[in-house]
Design a protein around this motif. Structure first.
Motif, PDB file in Angstrom:
ATOM      1  N   LEU A 220     -10.990   1.716   6.384  1.00  0.00           N
ATOM      2  CA  LEU A 220      -9.842   2.563   6.705  1.00  0.00           C
ATOM      3  C   LEU A 220     -10.024   3.936   6.076  1.00  0.00           C
ATOM      4  O   LEU A 220      -9.998   4.088   4.858  1.00  0.00           O
ATOM      5  CB  LEU A 220      -8.543   1.922   6.207  1.00  0.00           C
ATOM      6  N   TYR A 221     -10.219   4.929   6.951  1.00  0.00           N
ATOM      7  CA  TYR A 221     -10.304   6.324   6.528  1.00  0.00           C
ATOM      8  C   TYR A 221      -9.027   7.086   6.881  1.00  0.00           C
ATOM      9  O   TYR A 221      -8.773   8.159   6.354  1.00  0.00           O
ATOM     10  CB  TYR A 221     -11.481   7.021   7.225  1.00  0.00           C
ATOM     11  N   SER A 222      -8.226   6.532   7.770  1.00  0.00           N
ATOM     12  CA  SER A 222      -7.083   7.235   8.335  1.00  0.00           C
ATOM     13  C   SER A 222      -5.980   7.478   7.303  1.00  0.00           C
ATOM     14  O   SER A 222      -5.533   6.544   6.625  1.00  0.00           O
ATOM     15  CB  SER A 222      -6.512   6.436   9.504  1.00  0.00           C
ATOM     16  N   PRO A 223      -5.493   8.718   7.193  1.00  0.00           N
ATOM     17  CA  PRO A 223      -4.375   9.023   6.294  1.00  0.00           C
ATOM     18  C   PRO A 223      -3.014   8.879   6.971  1.00  0.00           C
ATOM     19  O   PRO A 223      -1.996   9.263   6.400  1.00  0.00           O
ATOM     20  CB  PRO A 223      -4.631  10.488   5.925  1.00  0.00           C
ATOM     21  N   GLY A 224      -2.989   8.335   8.177  1.00  0.00           N
ATOM     22  CA  GLY A 224      -1.743   8.260   8.936  1.00  0.00           C
ATOM     23  C   GLY A 224      -0.708   7.357   8.290  1.00  0.00           C
ATOM     24  O   GLY A 224      -0.993   6.216   7.916  1.00  0.00           O
ATOM     25  N   ALA A 225       0.511   7.863   8.183  1.00  0.00           N
ATOM     26  CA  ALA A 225       1.595   7.101   7.567  1.00  0.00           C
ATOM     27  C   ALA A 225       2.012   5.900   8.407  1.00  0.00           C
ATOM     28  O   ALA A 225       2.691   4.999   7.909  1.00  0.00           O
ATOM     29  CB  ALA A 225       2.799   8.009   7.339  1.00  0.00           C
ATOM     30  N   ALA A 226       1.618   5.871   9.678  1.00  0.00           N
ATOM     31  CA  ALA A 226       2.029   4.775  10.567  1.00  0.00           C
ATOM     32  C   ALA A 226       1.074   3.588  10.523  1.00  0.00           C
ATOM     33  O   ALA A 226       1.334   2.567  11.168  1.00  0.00           O
ATOM     34  CB  ALA A 226       2.143   5.290  12.006  1.00  0.00           C
ATOM     35  N   ASN A 227      -0.017   3.674   9.794  1.00  0.00           N
ATOM     36  CA  ASN A 227      -0.934   2.539   9.706  1.00  0.00           C
ATOM     37  C   ASN A 227      -0.225   1.345   9.084  1.00  0.00           C
ATOM     38  O   ASN A 227       0.369   1.453   8.002  1.00  0.00           O
ATOM     39  CB  ASN A 227      -2.151   2.893   8.843  1.00  0.00           C
ATOM     40  N   LYS A 228      -0.298   0.202   9.744  1.00  0.00           N
ATOM     41  CA  LYS A 228       0.352  -0.983   9.173  1.00  0.00           C
ATOM     42  C   LYS A 228      -0.284  -2.267   9.705  1.00  0.00           C
ATOM     43  O   LYS A 228      -0.776  -2.329  10.831  1.00  0.00           O
ATOM     44  CB  LYS A 228       1.851  -0.986   9.464  1.00  0.00           C
ATOM     45  N   MET A 229      -0.232  -3.279   8.842  1.00  0.00           N
ATOM     46  CA  MET A 229      -0.630  -4.631   9.204  1.00  0.00           C
ATOM     47  C   MET A 229       0.424  -5.584   8.667  1.00  0.00           C
ATOM     48  O   MET A 229       0.839  -5.462   7.512  1.00  0.00           O
ATOM     49  CB  MET A 229      -1.989  -4.997   8.613  1.00  0.00           C
ATOM     50  N   ALA A 230       0.839  -6.523   9.493  1.00  0.00           N
ATOM     51  CA  ALA A 230       1.798  -7.544   9.071  1.00  0.00           C
ATOM     52  C   ALA A 230       1.446  -8.852   9.754  1.00  0.00           C
ATOM     53  O   ALA A 230       1.096  -8.869  10.933  1.00  0.00           O
ATOM     54  CB  ALA A 230       3.224  -7.120   9.422  1.00  0.00           C
ATOM     55  N   PHE A 231       1.508  -9.927   9.011  1.00  0.00           N
ATOM     56  CA  PHE A 231       1.137 -11.252   9.528  1.00  0.00           C
ATOM     57  C   PHE A 231      -0.253 -11.192  10.164  1.00  0.00           C
ATOM     58  O   PHE A 231      -0.458 -11.585  11.308  1.00  0.00           O
ATOM     59  CB  PHE A 231       2.189 -11.766  10.519  1.00  0.00           C
ATOM     60  N   VAL A 232      -1.191 -10.686   9.373  1.00  0.00           N
ATOM     61  CA  VAL A 232      -2.580 -10.516   9.812  1.00  0.00           C
ATOM     62  C   VAL A 232      -3.495 -11.303   8.877  1.00  0.00           C
ATOM     63  O   VAL A 232      -3.297 -11.297   7.657  1.00  0.00           O
ATOM     64  CB  VAL A 232      -2.978  -9.029   9.802  1.00  0.00           C
ATOM     65  N   ASN A 233      -4.504 -11.971   9.439  1.00  0.00           N
ATOM     66  CA  ASN A 233      -5.563 -12.589   8.657  1.00  0.00           C
ATOM     67  C   ASN A 233      -6.808 -11.713   8.732  1.00  0.00           C
ATOM     68  O   ASN A 233      -7.255 -11.369   9.834  1.00  0.00           O
ATOM     69  CB  ASN A 233      -5.922 -13.970   9.199  1.00  0.00           C
ATOM     70  N   VAL A 234      -7.373 -11.375   7.571  1.00  0.00           N
ATOM     71  CA  VAL A 234      -8.674 -10.711   7.504  1.00  0.00           C
ATOM     72  C   VAL A 234      -9.594 -11.706   6.817  1.00  0.00           C
ATOM     73  O   VAL A 234      -9.461 -11.959   5.615  1.00  0.00           O
ATOM     74  CB  VAL A 234      -8.601  -9.386   6.716  1.00  0.00           C
ATOM     75  N   GLU A 235     -10.521 -12.275   7.567  1.00  0.00           N
ATOM     76  CA  GLU A 235     -11.256 -13.427   7.069  1.00  0.00           C
ATOM     77  C   GLU A 235     -12.729 -13.400   7.463  1.00  0.00           C
ATOM     78  O   GLU A 235     -13.103 -12.806   8.470  1.00  0.00           O
ATOM     79  CB  GLU A 235     -10.610 -14.716   7.591  1.00  0.00           C
ATOM     80  N   TYR A 236     -13.563 -14.019   6.604  1.00  0.00           N
ATOM     81  CA  TYR A 236     -15.007 -14.171   6.842  1.00  0.00           C
ATOM     82  C   TYR A 236     -15.736 -12.833   6.952  1.00  0.00           C
ATOM     83  O   TYR A 236     -16.775 -12.740   7.591  1.00  0.00           O
ATOM     84  CB  TYR A 236     -15.266 -15.028   8.085  1.00  0.00           C
ATOM     85  N   GLY A 237     -15.166 -11.786   6.327  1.00  0.00           N
ATOM     86  CA  GLY A 237     -15.782 -10.460   6.380  1.00  0.00           C
ATOM     87  C   GLY A 237     -16.443 -10.080   5.073  1.00  0.00           C
ATOM     88  O   GLY A 237     -16.853 -10.931   4.282  1.00  0.00           O
ATOM     89  N   ALA A 238     -16.560  -8.769   4.859  1.00  0.00           N
ATOM     90  CA  ALA A 238     -17.169  -8.192   3.658  1.00  0.00           C
ATOM     91  C   ALA A 238     -18.647  -8.535   3.558  1.00  0.00           C
ATOM     92  O   ALA A 238     -19.184  -8.757   2.471  1.00  0.00           O
ATOM     93  CB  ALA A 238     -16.424  -8.640   2.401  1.00  0.00           C
ATOM     94  N   GLY A 239     -19.329  -8.533   4.693  1.00  0.00           N
ATOM     95  CA  GLY A 239     -20.752  -8.859   4.702  1.00  0.00           C
ATOM     96  C   GLY A 239     -21.645  -7.686   4.343  1.00  0.00           C
ATOM     97  O   GLY A 239     -22.830  -7.876   4.059  1.00  0.00           O
ATOM     98  N   LYS A 240     -21.101  -6.468   4.347  1.00  0.00           N
ATOM     99  CA  LYS A 240     -21.898  -5.275   4.044  1.00  0.00           C
ATOM    100  C   LYS A 240     -21.145  -4.389   3.064  1.00  0.00           C
ATOM    101  O   LYS A 240     -19.907  -4.403   3.016  1.00  0.00           O
ATOM    102  CB  LYS A 240     -22.199  -4.486   5.331  1.00  0.00           C
ATOM    103  N   ILE A 241     -21.888  -3.589   2.295  1.00  0.00           N
ATOM    104  CA  ILE A 241     -21.285  -2.684   1.326  1.00  0.00           C
ATOM    105  C   ILE A 241     -20.427  -1.652   2.058  1.00  0.00           C
ATOM    106  O   ILE A 241     -20.870  -1.035   3.022  1.00  0.00           O
ATOM    107  CB  ILE A 241     -22.365  -1.990   0.487  1.00  0.00           C
ATOM    108  N   ALA A 242     -19.201  -1.488   1.580  1.00  0.00           N
ATOM    109  CA  ALA A 242     -18.317  -0.475   2.154  1.00  0.00           C
ATOM    110  C   ALA A 242     -18.474   0.850   1.427  1.00  0.00           C
ATOM    111  O   ALA A 242     -18.552   1.910   2.051  1.00  0.00           O
ATOM    112  CB  ALA A 242     -16.869  -0.946   2.089  1.00  0.00           C
ATOM    113  N   PHE A 243     -18.528   0.781   0.094  1.00  0.00           N
ATOM    114  CA  PHE A 243     -18.603   2.032  -0.687  1.00  0.00           C
ATOM    115  C   PHE A 243     -19.056   1.692  -2.100  1.00  0.00           C
ATOM    116  O   PHE A 243     -18.560   0.766  -2.727  1.00  0.00           O
ATOM    117  CB  PHE A 243     -17.227   2.696  -0.710  1.00  0.00           C
TER     118      PHE A 243
END
Length: 494
Positions: A220-243
């Motif tokens: 997520l690079y976006s500075p937008g105030a409207a960015n949102k996640m609710a009732f979301v699964n983020v799973e089986y990721g993080a396979g590569k270096i982000a930063f």
């Protein structure tokens, strides 16, 4: 002869009168007693169950219902997907038509009425697409990803390449996006993500194979105030270096001032952190999120954003480290920070030196673990308020308990708000903190102020409390606090 003629005339008249009377009676009976209408048993028939596509005109059919011609029809919606807005425009028609608005099961009830009699029957309509959609190109215009399948484990969208989002991306409840190996979703500066599911119809960002670290994760690079996640699964990721050698299911980049609201989200089985919030990024809102089975801690965050965490979120779920990790931070002037305690008793773990240029408050029940040789500095315009209660103490200690482990707290601040009470401080003094001396807590310099009471100070590599002659420390510091296992005097002035 005359009598005989009279009798003949009479015998002719009587039969004619009887015939006419009989005819009149017969006619009257025909008018008053119509032929009875055949009785047909009343039985509603709502037709066969159907499988249809979303946004496809669909007809219900009650024409196979039996009964007399006087019967009436009434259709009602018994059940539909929770976020469907469907209504029936012709509920009294024999064959009403409707258009399903989203994927799911729709059930209708037909009631057929004839006089005082009623009969009912139901029909179910299954609505979903036949195939998933492949996403292999950047999203450069406003895009709405609709749910395609009823089965929540069946991918609606297959992401086969790294995808950059440069416009508004809206993800509907129930959507599953499955990513190919090492592929990432990047919400760029001009992009925006709106992924709001439902408690019973969650959104999933997952791998095509359910393996830890199978896909890269969300950036997520976006500075937008409207960015949102609710009732979301983020799973089986993080396979590569982000930063900077850090991997995460969701990584928020501070140099772009990325921001997002997160509520009721689950970060699970990621091969790194579940969430990484870099200094400069903003957690606009954070409620009831959970972290389970990460290869590192559930979350890595800076000291300022830690103030937005909530007591109801859960960071203890078989992660490699069930703590909230806090990166080396400067709490800048003008941004007072307050760290809450968590209902699941999760501890904060400070990974690097912390400088406090403004207010830093630790709420009752907070436990802070400090990594080896790390120091906390409360600078001149800042303050530290660590005020627990008798049953909910504030604890500041080393990652390894009951031994000398971290450098300690040094207070340069002249604020009257520097207060430590009903607390436990232990393990400081692993290295010199000032003027060749070691201590758990130091008040240093002209006007430096500290009130410390009802606190237990233990396992210091030097002094329990140390202060300069020009500092202002409460005079009963040696008697109102308790001490044990310190390598030097409990309280000392220099």
């Amino acid at each position: 002869m005359k009598k005989l003629n009279t009798m003949k005339r009479t015998s002719i008249i009587i039969p004619l009168s009887l015939a006419l009377f009989s005819a009149l009676i017969s006619c009257k009976e025909t008018e008053e007693t119509p032929e009875p209408t055949p009785v047909v048993n009343l039985k509603a028939n709502a037709g066969a169950d159907q499988d249809v596509l979303p946004i496809q005109a669909t007809t219900l059919d009650g024409s196979a219902s039996t009964g007399n011609n006087t019967k009436t029809f009434s259709w009602t919606i018994v059940s539909k997907p929770s976020n469907s807005k469907l209504t029936l425009a012709q509920p009294t028609a024999v064959k009403p038509t409707f258009t399903p608005d989203i994927v799911g099961y729709y059930e209708f009830e037909l009631t057929v009425t004839q006089g005082n009699e009623k009969s009912q029957d139901r029909v179910r309509v299954k609505v979903e697409y036949k195939e998933p959609i492949t996403i292999d190109k950047p999203i450069n215009e406003k895009t709405h990803l609709a749910d395609r399948f009823i089965d929540p484990m069946k991918p609606d969208y297959l992401v086969t390449k790294d995808i950059s989002v440069n416009a508004e991306l809206i993800v509907a409840p129930g959507v599953t996006m499955a990513f190919d190996r090492d592929k990432a979703l990047s919400i760029e500066e001009k992009g925006m993500i709106d992924a709001v599911g439902l408690s019973e119809n969650r959104i999933r960002f997952t791998g095509m194979q359910l393996q830890k670290g199978y896909w890269a994760g969300i950036k997520l690079y976006s500075p937008g105030a409207a960015n949102k996640m609710a009732f979301v699964n983020v799973e089986y990721g993080a396979g590569k270096i982000a930063f900077t050698n850090t991997k995460a299911g969701l990584a928020m980049f501070g140099n772009k001032k990325a921001q997002i609201s997160l509520s009721d989200c689950l970060f699970a089985t990621n091969d790194g952190y579940g969430l990484y919030v870099q200094t400069g990024a903003v957690l606009k809102d954070f409620k009831r999120n959970s972290f389970e089975r990460q290869s590192q801690a559930g979350i890595l965050i800076d000291a300022i954003n830690a103030t937005y965490l909530d007591a109801d979120s859960k960071f203890t779920g078989a992660n490699e480290r069930d703590v909230v990790e806090v990166s080396s931070s400067i709490i800048k002037e003008g941004t007072n920070v307050s760290w809450p305690a968590f209902k699941d008793e999760t501890k904060y773990r400070i990974l690097g030196n912390m400088e406090v240029e403004t207010g830093w408050t630790l709420k009752p029940g907070v436990t802070v673990e400090v990594e080896r040789d790390v120091m906390i500095s409360v600078n001149r315009n800042g303050y530290l308020s660590a005020q627990g209660t008798t049953d909910k103490k504030v604890v500041i200690t080393g990652v390894r308990r009951n031994e000398v482990y971290w450098r300690g707290i040094i207070i340069y601040s002249v604020s009257n708000q520097n207060v430590i009470q009903h607390a436990e401080i232990s393990g400081g003094g692993s290295a010199v903190i000032v003027s060749g001396r070691r201590a758990n807590v130091v008040a240093y310099g002209k006007g430096a102020k500290l009130t410390i009471k009802n606190t237990r100070l233990t396992y210091s590599g030097g002094y329990g409390i140390l202060y300069t002659s020009d500092a202002d420390v409460n005079s009963d510091a040696a008697t109102t606090n308790t001490f044990a296992s310190n390598n030097a005097a409990n309280v000392a002035k220099f």
